[in-house]
Design a protein around this motif. Structure first.
Motif, PDB file in Angstrom:
ATOM      1  N   LEU A 278     -59.966 -64.892 -73.385  1.00 29.89           N
ATOM      2  CA  LEU A 278     -59.835 -65.749 -73.352  1.00 29.89           C
ATOM      3  C   LEU A 278     -58.657 -66.330 -73.854  1.00 29.89           C
ATOM      4  N   GLY A 279     -57.687 -65.422 -74.161  1.00 29.49           N
ATOM      5  CA  GLY A 279     -56.379 -65.575 -74.353  1.00 29.49           C
ATOM      6  C   GLY A 279     -56.028 -67.022 -73.194  1.00 29.49           C
ATOM      7  N   LEU A 280     -56.606 -66.128 -71.385  1.00 32.14           N
ATOM      8  CA  LEU A 280     -56.236 -66.680 -70.076  1.00 32.14           C
ATOM      9  C   LEU A 280     -56.543 -67.996 -70.153  1.00 32.14           C
ATOM     10  N   ARG A 281     -57.975 -68.251 -71.202  1.00 27.47           N
ATOM     11  CA  ARG A 281     -58.724 -69.447 -70.983  1.00 27.47           C
ATOM     12  C   ARG A 281     -57.528 -70.482 -71.380  1.00 27.47           C
ATOM     13  N   HIS A 282     -57.459 -70.279 -72.701  1.00 27.55           N
ATOM     14  CA  HIS A 282     -56.923 -71.170 -73.672  1.00 27.55           C
ATOM     15  C   HIS A 282     -55.402 -71.932 -73.231  1.00 27.55           C
ATOM     16  N   ILE A 283     -54.993 -71.188 -72.140  1.00 30.33           N
ATOM     17  CA  ILE A 283     -53.533 -71.564 -71.940  1.00 30.33           C
ATOM     18  C   ILE A 283     -54.011 -72.357 -70.593  1.00 30.33           C
ATOM     19  N   THR A 284     -54.756 -72.673 -70.240  1.00 29.26           N
ATOM     20  CA  THR A 284     -55.737 -73.894 -69.019  1.00 29.26           C
ATOM     21  C   THR A 284     -55.572 -75.148 -69.427  1.00 29.26           C
ATOM     22  N   GLY A 285     -55.617 -74.507 -70.986  1.00 29.73           N
ATOM     23  CA  GLY A 285     -56.180 -76.076 -71.577  1.00 29.73           C
ATOM     24  C   GLY A 285     -57.772 -76.865 -71.039  1.00 29.73           C
ATOM     25  N   LYS A 286     -58.688 -75.829 -70.440  1.00 25.34           N
ATOM     26  CA  LYS A 286     -59.789 -76.769 -69.938  1.00 25.34           C
ATOM     27  C   LYS A 286     -60.829 -76.213 -71.645  1.00 25.34           C
ATOM     28  N   PRO A 287     -62.359 -76.898 -71.415  1.00 27.23           N
ATOM     29  CA  PRO A 287     -63.106 -77.156 -72.102  1.00 27.23           C
ATOM     30  C   PRO A 287     -63.004 -75.282 -72.553  1.00 27.23           C
ATOM     31  N   THR A 288     -63.029 -74.921 -73.990  1.00 27.87           N
ATOM     32  CA  THR A 288     -63.627 -73.679 -74.676  1.00 27.87           C
ATOM     33  C   THR A 288     -64.135 -73.598 -75.664  1.00 27.87           C
ATOM     34  N   ILE A 289     -65.558 -72.907 -75.939  1.00 25.73           N
ATOM     35  CA  ILE A 289     -66.603 -73.630 -77.248  1.00 25.73           C
ATOM     36  C   ILE A 289     -66.555 -71.759 -77.913  1.00 25.73           C
ATOM     37  N   HIS A 290     -66.040 -71.511 -79.369  1.00 29.89           N
ATOM     38  CA  HIS A 290     -66.260 -69.973 -79.720  1.00 29.89           C
ATOM     39  C   HIS A 290     -67.244 -69.841 -79.923  1.00 29.89           C
ATOM     40  N   VAL A 291     -67.946 -68.849 -80.620  1.00 32.76           N
ATOM     41  CA  VAL A 291     -69.359 -68.416 -81.143  1.00 32.76           C
ATOM     42  C   VAL A 291     -69.180 -66.868 -81.336  1.00 32.76           C
ATOM     43  N   GLY A 292     -69.120 -66.821 -83.012  1.00 34.84           N
ATOM     44  CA  GLY A 292     -69.402 -65.326 -83.092  1.00 34.84           C
ATOM     45  C   GLY A 292     -70.720 -64.960 -84.205  1.00 34.84           C
ATOM     46  N   GLU A 293     -70.921 -63.842 -84.285  1.00 33.39           N
ATOM     47  CA  GLU A 293     -70.953 -63.139 -85.861  1.00 33.39           C
ATOM     48  C   GLU A 293     -71.089 -63.587 -86.924  1.00 33.39           C
ATOM     49  N   ALA A 294     -70.905 -63.908 -88.226  1.00 28.73           N
ATOM     50  CA  ALA A 294     -70.623 -63.961 -89.015  1.00 28.73           C
ATOM     51  C   ALA A 294     -70.566 -62.932 -89.743  1.00 28.73           C
ATOM     52  N   GLY A 295     -68.643 -62.424 -90.078  1.00 31.39           N
ATOM     53  CA  GLY A 295     -68.463 -61.137 -90.931  1.00 31.39           C
ATOM     54  C   GLY A 295     -67.617 -60.268 -89.776  1.00 31.39           C
ATOM     55  N   GLN A 296     -67.606 -60.585 -88.417  1.00 30.64           N
ATOM     56  CA  GLN A 296     -67.831 -60.063 -87.492  1.00 30.64           C
ATOM     57  C   GLN A 296     -66.264 -61.018 -86.278  1.00 30.64           C
ATOM     58  N   LEU A 297     -65.782 -62.040 -87.343  1.00 28.53           N
ATOM     59  CA  LEU A 297     -64.588 -62.783 -86.366  1.00 28.53           C
ATOM     60  C   LEU A 297     -63.224 -62.248 -86.263  1.00 28.53           C
TER      61      LEU A 297
END
Length: 378
Positions: A101-120
């Motif tokens: 995810l860190g590698l993806r963030h640096i590219t600046g390309k579209p990213t959507i986060h999902v996650g189980e409640a209480g496990q973020l």
């Protein structure tokens, strides 16, 4: 702002979404945590993420769905960097997921986060995340939220996340965007919590620790080697003096007692070295993937030092591996001499096995580092 054109490869060509997240083990025993994790995250992919993407003609794929042969770690890095869209399930803060995810963030390309409640994970909790619970109604709601996010992004564009804005600001010499300018929610933020660049700095610290481990391993092997040489000399003297077997057995017992402590120390340090390797491996590979995607004239000053560190560490490790291999062969022969040697030799053998596996991965790091620093060799 990234426009909706970012998602299109070209007229009539399919769009691709790479899904980053925990995979689990499909071959684990039924009822085991690994198998349950596999079933759960496969369900999230099939019931939530893939259908939401399909609604907009986007093909979703996970790492275990990559059909091409090759190095899976390299393929994952390329999918993370090259895919038009990434949806990341950050539940539980899996280390591999966080580095990807860190590698993806640096590219600046579209990213959507999902996650189980209480496990973020706390250090990205400030980034908007579509949360779900393990019920049919909540999963359906999460799918609709992803659909809404895709619809809005395709219509209005996907906004750059903070890491990409900061890095692009640094590269252009401009002042990086402020937190408020990028819509960053400061509620519950800890100013001392680590960020993306801090996480990559941890890699360098971990490599320094591995170098210290290698030094400790080398010294311990030298200690055991010296003790072994002393025992060999004593045994030779006893043989020449035609000493009784009881005297020779007593010498071996003394030798076994003297190497017990360094053998145990070697086992402990080797285990720490192997554990550090397992923790750093995905991060180092992600960092190398990022460097590979960055033009030479845009690399920061620390890149050369990082590559050199990988190469130097591997050289020291290969020297140590030669000693370890020779020592492991001789250790196996020791067991046949006396039962007193079984415990220390077992610890030594376990250490040799762990170190050999870890150092082989380090060689892969160094090979890629040399290609990035000097170009492929003929």
């Amino acid at each position: 702002m990234i426009t909706s054109q970012t998602l299109g490869q070209g007229p009539g060509e399919p769009r691709r979404c790479f899904v980053v997240g925990p995979i689990g083990d499909p071959h684990a025993a039924h009822g085991s945590p690994e198998r349950e994790a596999y079933e759960h995250h496969l369900g999230i992919f099939e019931q939530v993420i893939a259908p939401a993407c399909e609604k907009y003609g986007i093909s979703a794929v996970r790492a275990d769905g990559i059909a091409h042969a090759g190095d899976i770690n390299e393929q994952i890095c390329r999918y993370v960097v090259d895919s038009e869209l990434v949806i990341a399930d950050v539940s539980g803060g899996n280390p591999n997921v966080m580095y990807e995810l860190g590698l993806r963030h640096i590219t600046g390309k579209p990213t959507i986060h999902v996650g189980e409640a209480g496990q973020l994970p706390f250090d990205i909790a400030s980034i908007r995340t579509i949360r779900y619970q393990r019920t049919r109604s909540h999963l359906a709601g999460a799918r609709k939220e992803i659909e809404s996010a895709l619809e809005a992004g395709l219509r209005d564009g996907f906004e750059l996340l903070t890491p990409a804005r900061v890095l692009r600001g640094l590269q252009t010499g401009d002042e990086p965007a402020t937190v408020s300018e990028v819509g960053y929610d400061r509620k519950g933020e800890d100013e001392n919590s680590p960020g993306l660049l801090d996480d990559f700095a941890v890699i360098e610290d971990g490599l320094d620790d591995m170098a210290a481990d290698m030094e400790a391993i080398t010294k311990t092997i030298e200690t055991i080697g010296a003790l072994t040489e002393q025992c060999g000399t004593e045994m030779l003297d006893l043989t020449q003096a035609n000493a009784p077997m009881g005297a020779r057995l007593a010498a071996v017992a003394r030798y076994a007692e003297t190497i017990s402590a360094p053998a145990g120390e070697l086992n402990v340090v080797a285990a720490a070295f192997a554990e550090r390797m397992a923790t750093l491996d995905s991060g180092v590979r992600a960092a190398l993937g990022l460097i590979e995607m960055t033009p030479l004239d845009e690399r920061g000053e620390g890149v050369e030092d990082f590559l050199e560190q990988l190469m130097s560490l591997d050289e020291a490790a290969q020297d140590g591996l030669a000693q370890i291999g020779d020592f492991g062969n001789s250790a196996g022969a020791m067991v046949r001499i006396s039962r007193h040697l079984r415990k220390p030799v077992k610890e030594i053998s376990v250490a040799v096995k762990e170190l050999t596996s870890a150092i082989s991965r380090m060689g892969e790091w160094a090979a890629r580092a040399r290609e990035l620093a000097h170009g492929p060799t003929a």
